[in-house]
Design a protein around this motif. Structure first.
Motif, PDB file in Angstrom:
ATOM      1  N   PHE A   1       0.823  -1.197   0.000  1.00 18.93           N
ATOM      2  CA  PHE A   1       0.000   0.000   0.000  1.00 18.93           C
ATOM      3  C   PHE A   1       0.865   1.259   0.000  1.00 18.93           C
ATOM      4  O   PHE A   1       0.614   2.206  -0.749  1.00 18.93           O
ATOM      5  N   LEU A   2       1.888   1.274   0.837  1.00 16.76           N
ATOM      6  CA  LEU A   2       2.775   2.437   0.895  1.00 16.76           C
ATOM      7  C   LEU A   2       3.547   2.612  -0.405  1.00 16.76           C
ATOM      8  O   LEU A   2       3.755   3.743  -0.861  1.00 16.76           O
ATOM      9  N   THR A   3       3.935   1.515  -1.027  1.00 12.06           N
ATOM     10  CA  THR A   3       4.596   1.591  -2.331  1.00 12.06           C
ATOM     11  C   THR A   3       3.649   2.181  -3.360  1.00 12.06           C
ATOM     12  O   THR A   3       4.029   3.054  -4.148  1.00 12.06           O
ATOM     13  N   LEU A   4       2.405   1.720  -3.361  1.00  6.90           N
ATOM     14  CA  LEU A   4       1.404   2.268  -4.280  1.00  6.90           C
ATOM     15  C   LEU A   4       1.183   3.749  -4.023  1.00  6.90           C
ATOM     16  O   LEU A   4       1.141   4.553  -4.962  1.00  6.90           O
ATOM     17  N   LEU A   5       1.060   4.126  -2.774  1.00  5.08           N
ATOM     18  CA  LEU A   5       0.843   5.531  -2.419  1.00  5.08           C
ATOM     19  C   LEU A   5       1.988   6.412  -2.920  1.00  5.08           C
ATOM     20  O   LEU A   5       1.761   7.461  -3.538  1.00  5.08           O
ATOM     21  N   CYS A   6       3.217   5.977  -2.679  1.00  7.11           N
ATOM     22  CA  CYS A   6       4.377   6.757  -3.127  1.00  7.11           C
ATOM     23  C   CYS A   6       4.482   6.789  -4.650  1.00  7.11           C
ATOM     24  O   CYS A   6       4.755   7.835  -5.246  1.00  7.11           O
ATOM     25  N   TYR A   7       4.249   5.650  -5.298  1.00  2.00           N
ATOM     26  CA  TYR A   7       4.349   5.583  -6.759  1.00  2.00           C
ATOM     27  C   TYR A   7       3.265   6.455  -7.400  1.00  2.00           C
ATOM     28  O   TYR A   7       3.520   7.165  -8.371  1.00  2.00           O
ATOM     29  N   LEU A   8       2.069   6.422  -6.850  1.00  2.00           N
ATOM     30  CA  LEU A   8       0.998   7.281  -7.355  1.00  2.00           C
ATOM     31  C   LEU A   8       1.391   8.751  -7.246  1.00  2.00           C
ATOM     32  O   LEU A   8       1.227   9.522  -8.196  1.00  2.00           O
ATOM     33  N   THR A   9       1.928   9.128  -6.110  1.00  2.00           N
ATOM     34  CA  THR A   9       2.349  10.521  -5.914  1.00  2.00           C
ATOM     35  C   THR A   9       3.448  10.899  -6.901  1.00  2.00           C
ATOM     36  O   THR A   9       3.431  11.990  -7.474  1.00  2.00           O
ATOM     37  N   MET A  10       4.390   9.990  -7.117  1.00  2.00           N
ATOM     38  CA  MET A  10       5.469  10.237  -8.073  1.00  2.00           C
ATOM     39  C   MET A  10       4.917  10.398  -9.487  1.00  2.00           C
ATOM     40  O   MET A  10       5.353  11.295 -10.238  1.00  2.00           O
ATOM     41  N   ASN A  11       3.960   9.569  -9.870  1.00  3.03           N
ATOM     42  CA  ASN A  11       3.374   9.673 -11.203  1.00  3.03           C
ATOM     43  C   ASN A  11       2.577  10.958 -11.372  1.00  3.03           C
ATOM     44  O   ASN A  11       2.637  11.598 -12.425  1.00  3.03           O
ATOM     45  N   VAL A  12       1.838  11.334 -10.344  1.00  2.58           N
ATOM     46  CA  VAL A  12       1.093  12.602 -10.419  1.00  2.58           C
ATOM     47  C   VAL A  12       2.062  13.768 -10.564  1.00  2.58           C
ATOM     48  O   VAL A  12       1.855  14.672 -11.382  1.00  2.58           O
ATOM     49  N   TYR A  13       3.132  13.741  -9.778  1.00  3.12           N
ATOM     50  CA  TYR A  13       4.147  14.788  -9.897  1.00  3.12           C
ATOM     51  C   TYR A  13       4.738  14.804 -11.308  1.00  3.12           C
ATOM     52  O   TYR A  13       4.862  15.865 -11.925  1.00  3.12           O
ATOM     53  N   GLY A  14       5.095  13.640 -11.818  1.00  2.46           N
ATOM     54  CA  GLY A  14       5.661  13.553 -13.162  1.00  2.46           C
ATOM     55  C   GLY A  14       4.696  14.052 -14.222  1.00  2.46           C
ATOM     56  O   GLY A  14       5.089  14.728 -15.166  1.00  2.46           O
ATOM     57  N   PHE A  15       3.415  13.753 -14.049  1.00  5.25           N
ATOM     58  CA  PHE A  15       2.410  14.202 -15.012  1.00  5.25           C
ATOM     59  C   PHE A  15       2.232  15.713 -14.976  1.00  5.25           C
ATOM     60  O   PHE A  15       2.147  16.359 -16.013  1.00  5.25           O
ATOM     61  N   THR A  16       2.196  16.282 -13.782  1.00  2.00           N
ATOM     62  CA  THR A  16       1.946  17.715 -13.673  1.00  2.00           C
ATOM     63  C   THR A  16       3.157  18.571 -14.023  1.00  2.00           C
ATOM     64  O   THR A  16       3.003  19.760 -14.293  1.00  2.00           O
ATOM     65  N   THR A  17       4.346  17.985 -14.028  1.00  2.00           N
ATOM     66  CA  THR A  17       5.538  18.778 -14.318  1.00  2.00           C
ATOM     67  C   THR A  17       6.129  18.506 -15.699  1.00  2.00           C
ATOM     68  O   THR A  17       7.104  19.145 -16.068  1.00  2.00           O
ATOM     69  N   ARG A  18       5.550  17.591 -16.448  1.00  2.00           N
ATOM     70  CA  ARG A  18       6.133  17.302 -17.764  1.00  2.00           C
ATOM     71  C   ARG A  18       5.793  18.409 -18.735  1.00  2.00           C
ATOM     72  O   ARG A  18       4.770  19.105 -18.611  1.00  2.00           O
ATOM     73  N   LYS A  19       6.674  18.601 -19.695  1.00  5.84           N
ATOM     74  CA  LYS A  19       6.487  19.652 -20.690  1.00  5.84           C
ATOM     75  C   LYS A  19       5.460  19.179 -21.729  1.00  5.84           C
ATOM     76  O   LYS A  19       5.501  18.047 -22.165  1.00  5.84           O
TER      77      LYS A  19
END
Length: 104
Positions: free
Chosen positions: A82-100
């Protein structure tokens, strides 16, 4: 039915990996940095859980959907996923919102 929750977490994690790969959100952008961020995040939240357990705030709930395997007192195996999923989701959201944006 003891593997239902773990299976659901693994399906969700697979979805995170597929989204990451398709859109190059975090691991497929910089695998070394992503691995470090993921490990630090999971360790932080595991320590948070252990602190909560030691203070009597967190406890393992009983359900037939979990494996019953514990990685620490009051910390089920599923918590790690669950914690891995939570962190990975946050990382993907960050990557999505900051990509050019392409073409911009």
């Amino acid at each position: 039915m003891p593997l239902v929750y773990l299976a659901a977490l693994l399906v969700a994690l697979t979805g995170m990996v597929l989204l990451d790969r398709r859109f190059r959100l975090f691991f497929w952008r910089d695998a070394r940095r992503a691995a470090i961020v993921l490990v630090v995040g999971v360790v932080f939240f595991l320590l948070w859980d252990l602190a909560g357990v030691s203070l009597g705030v967190f406890f393992r709930g009983e359900t037939s959907f979990m494996t019953g395997i514990q990685i620490a007192p009051e910390v089920p195996l599923e918590e790690l996923f669950f914690l891995t999923l939570l962190c990975y989701l946050t990382m993907n959201v960050y990557g999505f919102t900051t990509r050019k944006r392409q073409g911009a």
